[in-house]
Motif scaffolding. Structure first.
Motif, mmCIF file in Angstrom:
data_model
loop_
_atom_site.group_PDB
_atom_site.id
_atom_site.type_symbol
_atom_site.label_atom_id
_atom_site.label_comp_id
_atom_site.label_asym_id
_atom_site.label_seq_id
_atom_site.Cartn_x
_atom_site.Cartn_y
_atom_site.Cartn_z
ATOM 1 N N ALA A 15 48.527 42.058 33.407
ATOM 2 C CA ALA A 15 48.334 40.669 32.982
ATOM 3 C C ALA A 15 48.911 39.766 34.062
ATOM 4 C CB ALA A 15 49.002 40.406 31.638
ATOM 5 N N GLY A 17 48.947 35.961 35.709
ATOM 6 C CA GLY A 17 48.649 34.560 35.454
ATOM 7 C C GLY A 17 48.711 33.748 36.741
ATOM 8 N N PRO A 131 50.698 38.430 26.322
ATOM 9 C CA PRO A 131 50.700 37.529 27.473
ATOM 10 C C PRO A 131 50.174 36.133 27.167
ATOM 11 C CG PRO A 131 49.870 39.685 28.096
ATOM 12 C CD PRO A 131 50.000 39.691 26.601
ATOM 13 N N CYS A 135 51.974 32.513 27.998
ATOM 14 C CA CYS A 135 51.324 31.412 28.715
ATOM 15 C C CYS A 135 51.369 30.112 27.913
ATOM 16 C CB CYS A 135 49.878 31.772 29.038
ATOM 17 S SG CYS A 135 49.705 33.074 30.274
ATOM 18 N N LEU A 153 44.480 33.531 33.133
ATOM 19 C CA LEU A 153 45.113 34.814 32.844
ATOM 20 C C LEU A 153 44.061 35.910 32.930
ATOM 21 C CD1 LEU A 153 47.698 36.323 31.843
ATOM 22 C CD2 LEU A 153 46.850 35.946 29.510
ATOM 23 N N ALA A 160 42.547 35.542 37.884
ATOM 24 C CA ALA A 160 43.475 34.507 37.417
ATOM 25 C C ALA A 160 43.246 33.190 38.143
ATOM 26 C CB ALA A 160 44.912 34.979 37.605
ATOM 27 N N SER A 164 41.933 29.768 36.334
ATOM 28 C CA SER A 164 42.799 28.583 36.254
ATOM 29 C C SER A 164 42.045 27.302 36.547
ATOM 30 C CB SER A 164 43.977 28.724 37.229
ATOM 31 O OG SER A 164 43.551 28.583 38.574
ATOM 32 N N VAL A 174 41.499 32.618 29.395
ATOM 33 C CA VAL A 174 41.904 34.017 29.326
ATOM 34 C C VAL A 174 40.686 34.903 29.546
ATOM 35 C CG1 VAL A 174 42.945 35.810 27.895
ATOM 36 C CG2 VAL A 174 43.748 33.436 27.711
#
Length: 421
Positions: A15, A17, A131, A135, A153, A160, A164, A174
Motif C-alpha cells: 500500500a 500513498g 490503509p 489516508c 493510494l 499512487a 493523486s 484508491v
C-alpha cells in the motif's frame, strides 16, 4: 473510488500513498491572509519583469492560470488576481508540519518535493489498520493545519502518483490491489511520469497512445526504440512496478544545493555577468551554511536570450560553503561558456559532492601561509556574520554592491523544483 462499501475489503499486498498538497503556496497565503480566501491568488514573479507563475489558487485556475505560465499572460487572463512573490520560509515550515503527520503514521516517508511525498502504509508492516483509514486520518490532520491535500493510494509509486492527480482538491483516489491494470489502461501515455513530449511523440508513431497500448507493446520493440527505459515503461504501464519507499533523506544525502535567477533584462556586459555570478553564489553559500553542508564541485549555469542552456563544472581543492572561495571559481568558468556581448537571461550557481569537511588532505602543491589562512578565516567569519544579520533583520539588512545592483532587476520568481498542483 474509495467509499464505505469498499472499506470492508481487506487490503492484500503493498500500500503506497502519494500525498500532494493542493495549490500549496497559494493555500498557505490564503491561510495567512484570511481576506484573500475565496479570491484568485497567484504566487510568482513580476508580470513586468519576465516573471513566471509558481502556483495559482483554484480560484485563479478557473481563469486558465496555471503553474509555469508567464506572469504577463496570467495577468491578462486574471487581471483582478492578488499577486505575491511568496514566503518560502513559511512554506518550508508548513511542509515540515505535514511531513511530521506522515511520519506519525509510518517511518517510510519519501519526500520528493516541498509539497509531495510517497509513504508506505502496507498492512502488517507498521500497522494492521486499513490503509484507507490511515489516508483519511492524514487528510483530516492536514486540514487542521489550514491547508488541504489530495492522496492517491495503490500498490506502487506509479499508480499512487497518477491516482493523486485524479480528484483534486481534497481527493482520495484508491486503486485496490488487482485493479491497477484496468485503472491505468484507458489513460494517455503522458499521464505516467517519465513520459515526456518527445517520448509521447515517439510512442505515437508506433501506434501507442494509451497506457493499455503501452502495457501490451513488445518489450523488444520498445527497447529498440527507447533503449533500456523501454521495457521499464511497459512494466509500469501494466501496473507491475515494484516500488520501495525510502526514508526521508538526511541532509548529508542531499545531492546538490543551488540558486538561480532570471533577470528582467538580458545581461550583456562583462561586469554585469560577473557581478550576477557572485550575487547568485552568495545566495547559494547562505543556503549551504543553513544546511550545514560543504561541497567540492561548483557548477555554473547560464541561459541565453534564445533560451539555450549551457553548464560547466570544476572540482575544488577541498569542500567549502564559502562563496568567497567558490564564487571566483564560478566566475572563472564563464571563460568557457560566455563571450562579451552575448545576452544572458538566467544565471545559476550550484555546489555538489558534499563532505562533512573533516580530515581534508592538502594537495601536494598547496601553499598555505599564515596570511592566506587568516584571510580565509576572515572571509568565512564575514559570511557567517552576514548570515546572522540577515536572519535577524531581513535579507536587505546587509548588501554588497553586487546585491544592490540586482535587487530590483530579477523577475521575482524563485525555482520551485516542481509545478505544484
Amino acid at each position: 473510488m474509495a467509499d464505505n462499501a469498499h472499506d470492508i475489503l481487506e487490503w492484500d499486498g503493498p500500500a503506497i500513498g502519494l500525498l500532494d498538497l493542493d495549490a500549496f503556496f497559494a493555500s498557505v497565503e490564503q491561510l495567512d491572509h484570511p481576506e484573500w480566501r475565496g479570491l484568485p491568488v497567484i504566487v510568482g514573479g513580476s508580470a513586468d519583469h519576465r516573471g513566471v507563475v509558481s502556483t495559482a489558487s483554484y480560484e485563479a485556475r478557473r481563469y486558465g492560470v496555471h503553474s509555469a505560465m508567464p506572469s504577463a499572460q496570467a495577468r491578462r487572463l486574471c487581471p483582478q488576481a492578488i499577486w505575491t512573490q511568496g514566503n518560502f520560509a513559511r512554506y518550508r515550515e508548513m511542509s515540515s508540519a505535514v511531513m511530521d503527520i506522515l511520519l506519525a503514521e509510518t517511518p517510510l516517508v519519501e519526500q520528493v518535493s516541498i509539497d509531495e511525498a510517497f509513504f508506505d502504509v502496507t498492512p502488517g508492516r507498521f500497522s494492521r489498520e486499513n490503509p484507507i483509514e490511515i489516508c483519511r486520518r492524514v487528510q483530516t490532520r492536514v486540514a487542521a493545519l489550514g491547508v488541504s491535500c489530495s492522496i492517491g493510494l495503490g500498490v506502487n509509486k506509479t499508480v499512487a502518483k497518477i491516482a493523486s492527480e485524479r480528484d483534486k482538491p481534497r481527493g482520495l483516489t484508491v486503486v485496490f490491489p488487482g485493479t491497477q491494470a484496468s485503472f491505468l489502461a484507458p489513460l494517455p501515455v503522458g499521464a505516467m511520469s517519465g513520459v515526456g513530449p518527445a517520448t509521447e511523440k515517439r510512442l505515437a508513431t508506433m501506434g501507442i497512445h494509451t497506457l493499455g497500448d503501452l502495457a501490451r507493446a513488445s518489450t523488444s520493440e520498445l527497447r529498440a526504440a527507447l533503449g533500456v527505459t523501454g521495457p521499464r515503461l511497459v512494466e509500469r504501464a501494466a501496473g507491475l512496478e515494484t516500488s520501495h519507499v525510502t526514508e526521508r533523506a538526511m541532509p548529508e544525502e542531499v545531492k546538490s544545493v543551488s540558486n538561480e535567477r532570471t533577470f528582467d533584462h538580458d545581461l550583456t556586459r562583462g561586469d554585469e555577468v560577473r557581478a550576477a555570478v557572485l550575487h547568485i553564489a552568495a545566495m547559494t553559500g547562505r543556503r549551504l551554511r543553513r544546511k550545514g553542508l560543504e561541497g567540492s564541485t561548483v557548477t555554473l549555469k547560464l541561459r541565453y536570450a534564445d533560451l539555450h542552456v549551457r553548464t560547466a563544472q570544476r572540482q575544488l581543492p577541498s569542500p567549502t560553503n564559502d562563496e568567497h572561495v567558490f564564487g571566483p571559481v564560478a566566475v572563472d568558468l564563464l571563460r568557457g561558456l560566455w563571450h562579451e556581448g552575448t545576452p544572458v537571461r538566467l544565471v545559476g550557481v550550484g555546489i555538489s559532492d558534499f563532505s562533512d569537511g573533516r580530515g581534508q588532505q592538502m594537495g601536494l602543491f598547496d601553499e598555505v601561509t599564515e596570511d592566506s589562512g587568516s584571510h580565509h578565516r576572515d572571509q568565512a567569519s564575514l559570511a557567517k556574520l552576514t548570515d546572522a544579520l540577515r536572519d535577524r533583520f531581513g535579507d536587505d539588512a546587509v548588501s554588497y554592491g553586487r546585491d544592490l545592483r540586482f535587487r530590483d532587476h530579477t523577475t521575482g520568481t524563485a525555482p520551485m523544483g516542481k509545478n505544484d498542483a
